[in-house]
Scaffold this active site. Structure first.
Site, PDB file in Angstrom:
ATOM      1  N   HIS A  18      38.084   5.931  -0.248  1.00 37.32           N
ATOM      2  CA  HIS A  18      38.597   6.909   0.999  1.00 37.32           C
ATOM      3  C   HIS A  18      37.784   7.023   1.941  1.00 37.32           C
ATOM      4  O   HIS A  18      36.509   7.519   1.711  1.00 37.32           O
ATOM      5  CB  HIS A  18      38.989   8.121  -0.015  1.00 37.32           C
ATOM      6  CG  HIS A  18      38.864   9.513   0.855  1.00 37.32           C
ATOM      7  ND1 HIS A  18      38.937  10.669  -0.062  1.00 37.32           N
ATOM      8  CD2 HIS A  18      38.834   9.575   2.087  1.00 37.32           C
ATOM      9  CE1 HIS A  18      39.728  11.800   0.901  1.00 37.32           C
ATOM     10  NE2 HIS A  18      38.961  10.793   2.559  1.00 37.32           N
ATOM     11  N   HIS A  20      38.384   7.125   6.008  1.00 35.38           N
ATOM     12  CA  HIS A  20      39.906   6.709   7.318  1.00 35.38           C
ATOM     13  C   HIS A  20      38.385   5.781   8.590  1.00 35.38           C
ATOM     14  O   HIS A  20      37.569   6.168   8.467  1.00 35.38           O
ATOM     15  CB  HIS A  20      39.300   8.176   8.179  1.00 35.38           C
ATOM     16  CG  HIS A  20      39.358   9.731   6.850  1.00 35.38           C
ATOM     17  ND1 HIS A  20      40.946   9.501   7.374  1.00 35.38           N
ATOM     18  CD2 HIS A  20      39.447  10.227   6.026  1.00 35.38           C
ATOM     19  CE1 HIS A  20      40.945  10.374   6.117  1.00 35.38           C
ATOM     20  NE2 HIS A  20      40.011  11.014   5.584  1.00 35.38           N
ATOM     21  N   HIS A 198      45.548  14.188   0.794  1.00 31.87           N
ATOM     22  CA  HIS A 198      43.817  14.967   0.592  1.00 31.87           C
ATOM     23  C   HIS A 198      44.733  16.355   0.319  1.00 31.87           C
ATOM     24  O   HIS A 198      45.786  16.870   0.898  1.00 31.87           O
ATOM     25  CB  HIS A 198      43.383  15.321   2.397  1.00 31.87           C
ATOM     26  CG  HIS A 198      42.740  14.193   2.556  1.00 31.87           C
ATOM     27  ND1 HIS A 198      43.571  12.593   2.652  1.00 31.87           N
ATOM     28  CD2 HIS A 198      41.354  13.944   3.195  1.00 31.87           C
ATOM     29  CE1 HIS A 198      42.419  11.896   3.582  1.00 31.87           C
ATOM     30  NE2 HIS A 198      40.934  12.747   3.874  1.00 31.87           N
ATOM     31  N   GLU A 201      40.568  20.046  -0.666  1.00 29.61           N
ATOM     32  CA  GLU A 201      39.112  19.768   0.545  1.00 29.61           C
ATOM     33  C   GLU A 201      38.923  21.067   0.820  1.00 29.61           C
ATOM     34  O   GLU A 201      37.702  21.403   0.664  1.00 29.61           O
ATOM     35  CB  GLU A 201      39.059  18.652   1.748  1.00 29.61           C
ATOM     36  CG  GLU A 201      38.012  19.012   2.212  1.00 29.61           C
ATOM     37  CD  GLU A 201      38.961  17.806   3.178  1.00 29.61           C
ATOM     38  OE1 GLU A 201      39.303  17.646   3.579  1.00 29.61           O
ATOM     39  OE2 GLU A 201      37.305  16.945   4.103  1.00 29.61           O
ATOM     40  N   ASP A 279      34.835   8.800   3.196  1.00 33.28           N
ATOM     41  CA  ASP A 279      34.751   9.515   4.183  1.00 33.28           C
ATOM     42  C   ASP A 279      35.156   8.725   5.652  1.00 33.28           C
ATOM     43  O   ASP A 279      36.050   8.346   6.194  1.00 33.28           O
ATOM     44  CB  ASP A 279      35.046  11.251   3.951  1.00 33.28           C
ATOM     45  CG  ASP A 279      36.259  11.938   3.965  1.00 33.28           C
ATOM     46  OD1 ASP A 279      37.686  11.407   4.677  1.00 33.28           O
ATOM     47  OD2 ASP A 279      36.063  12.993   3.852  1.00 33.28           O
ATOM     48  N   ASP A 280      34.248  10.037   6.166  1.00 31.08           N
ATOM     49  CA  ASP A 280      34.176   9.311   8.123  1.00 31.08           C
ATOM     50  C   ASP A 280      32.515   9.260   7.817  1.00 31.08           C
ATOM     51  O   ASP A 280      31.889  10.056   8.107  1.00 31.08           O
ATOM     52  CB  ASP A 280      35.007  10.961   8.222  1.00 31.08           C
ATOM     53  CG  ASP A 280      36.559  11.077   8.555  1.00 31.08           C
ATOM     54  OD1 ASP A 280      36.850  10.200   8.980  1.00 31.08           O
ATOM     55  OD2 ASP A 280      36.154  11.844   7.887  1.00 31.08           O
TER      56      ASP A 280
HETATM   57  N1  ADE Z   1      40.252  12.717   8.674  1.00 29.07           N
HETATM   58  C1  ADE Z   1      39.652  12.724   8.909  1.00 29.07           C
HETATM   59  N2  ADE Z   1      38.885  12.934   7.540  1.00 29.07           N
HETATM   60  C2  ADE Z   1      39.406  13.705   7.019  1.00 29.07           C
HETATM   61  C3  ADE Z   1      39.049  14.657   6.072  1.00 29.07           C
HETATM   62  N3  ADE Z   1      38.071  14.991   5.941  1.00 29.07           N
HETATM   63  N4  ADE Z   1      39.400  16.058   5.544  1.00 29.07           N
HETATM   64  C4  ADE Z   1      41.333  15.752   6.143  1.00 29.07           C
HETATM   65  N5  ADE Z   1      41.219  14.729   6.993  1.00 29.07           N
HETATM   66  C5  ADE Z   1      40.673  14.044   7.670  1.00 29.07           C
HETATM   67 ZN    ZN Z   2      39.408  12.069   4.295  1.00 29.66          ZN
END
Ligand code: ADE
Ligand code: ZN
Length: 338
Positions: A18, A20, A198, A201, A279-280
């Site tokens: 996971h 991006h 997703h 969250e 994630d990011d």
């Molecule tokens: N796009 C990038 N990161 C995200 C996240 N944590 N939740 C939803 N969309 C995303």
């Molecule tokens: Zn994500």
């Protein structure tokens, strides 16, 4: 935490599921691309940009994230972003990763499908041959846009589908329920692709249930709010559907107030098929090792639980039997030597 556990985590072979690509764009590369392409990102310095990484929720993050990705213009930009991430996580001993790309975010800025896909797939191929890391590509639809837009994006990318292992769903969750994309996902499933979304969250447990039941996903991204529905937790434990959990993301976006409050260990102990992910990473303060180390310290994951998280990711990866066998053998050999 003893240094022993940190070292154990850092050297462990890992699989990430996971992440991006647009969220791996570090502030220095973002600034370099902005200069190269003469894009005004509205921040005077890298430090000023990093100072804006103080999010109060998912929306406040997505605003910065969508603004940042405007620096991606050329094929080389997409290559550089992808290469930077893959070479960075190779140093975290990630052996296989599955990355998200959001085509709509680029198509609507006038970037051609081929521009982004050629850059990303060229970096993936180079990383495999030069670094030995394998990488699957998952195209994520942005849930704030319509079903029609998702279908149009799917059609526009048909020529590149051979480079894709699956499709997903990201973007602002609350108010954009999974079921909005049931027909899109049904068509993609019929084509033989894997599906993720997703859910859970910022949305509640009902979003997780809907992603499973209406979309038929193979994995849930995040899913941590499933805990609000005891019956759902039992169902997820029984079905063993993987959850790609991202603790530092959840902390930065205030899904949890403190990392110590994170439920990853509880979910694991309840028998759910939990994995660890970043994630990011450029926005949330950590790649894979940072997530493992900070979470281990905060919630007291045992050595055996660290091993289970890593094993779960191997079994949940969208790879063929040969690659899964290689990843499993690498992980088991690592632990056998400990
Ligand atoms: N796009 C990038 N990161 C995200 C996240 N944590 N939740 C939803 N969309 C995303
Ligand atoms: Zn994500």
């Amino acid at each position: 935490m003893t240094d022993g556990i940190r070292e154990l985590i850092e050297a462990m072979p890992k699989v990430e599921l996971h992440m991006h690509l647009e969220g791996s764009l570090e502030a220095d590369l973002l600034f370099a691309l902005a200069a190269r392409n003469r894009v005004d990102i509205g921040f005077a310095s890298e430090a000023a940009l990093r100072a804006a990484y103080d999010f109060k929720d998912l929306k406040s993050f997505l605003d910065v994230y969508y603004a940042g990705l405007r620096v991606l213009i050329t094929e080389q930009d997409f290559y550089d972003m992808t290469w930077a991430y893959l070479s960075r996580v190779r140093r975290d001993n990630v052996e296989h990763t599955e990355v998200f790309l959001a085509p709509q975010a680029h198509l609507r800025r006038g970037i051609a499908y081929g521009t982004m896909m050629d850059g990303v797939t060229r970096a993936i191929a180079d990383a495999k041959s030069r670094l030995g890391i394998t990488c699957g590509l998952i195209l994520v639809f942005q849930r704030q846009f319509s079903e029609d837009d998702a279908f149009a994006t799917l059609r526009a990318g048909e020529a590149f589908a051979g480079h894709v292992v699956g499709y997903g769903l990201g973007g602002p969750e609350v108010g954009n329920r999974p079921g909005k994309f049931a027909r899109v996902f049904a068509e993609i499933r019929a084509q033989g692709f894997k599906l993720v979304a997703h859910a859970g969250e910022e949305g509640g447990a009902d979003y997780v249930r809907e992603a499973v039941e209406a979309l038929g996903v193979d994995r849930i991204d995040h899913g941590v709010r499933c805990e609000e529905d005891g019956a759902l937790v039992q169902e997820l434990a029984a079905s063993r559907i993987p959850l790609t959990v991202c603790p530092l993301s959840n902390l930065k976006l205030r899904v949890v107030q403190r990392l110590e409050d994170h439920n990853i260990a509880r979910l694991l102990r309840a028998g759910l098929n939990v994995t660890m992910n970043s994630d990011d990473p450029s926005y949330f303060g950590g790649y894979m090792n940072d997530n493992y180390v900070a979470t281990q310290r905060a919630v007291g994951l045992t050595r055996e639980e660290i091993r289970t998280l890593a094993r779960n990711a191997v079994s949940a990866a969208f790879v063929d039997a040969t690659r899964r066998g290689e990843l499993a053998r690498s992980l088991e050999a690592y632990w056998a030597a400990r």
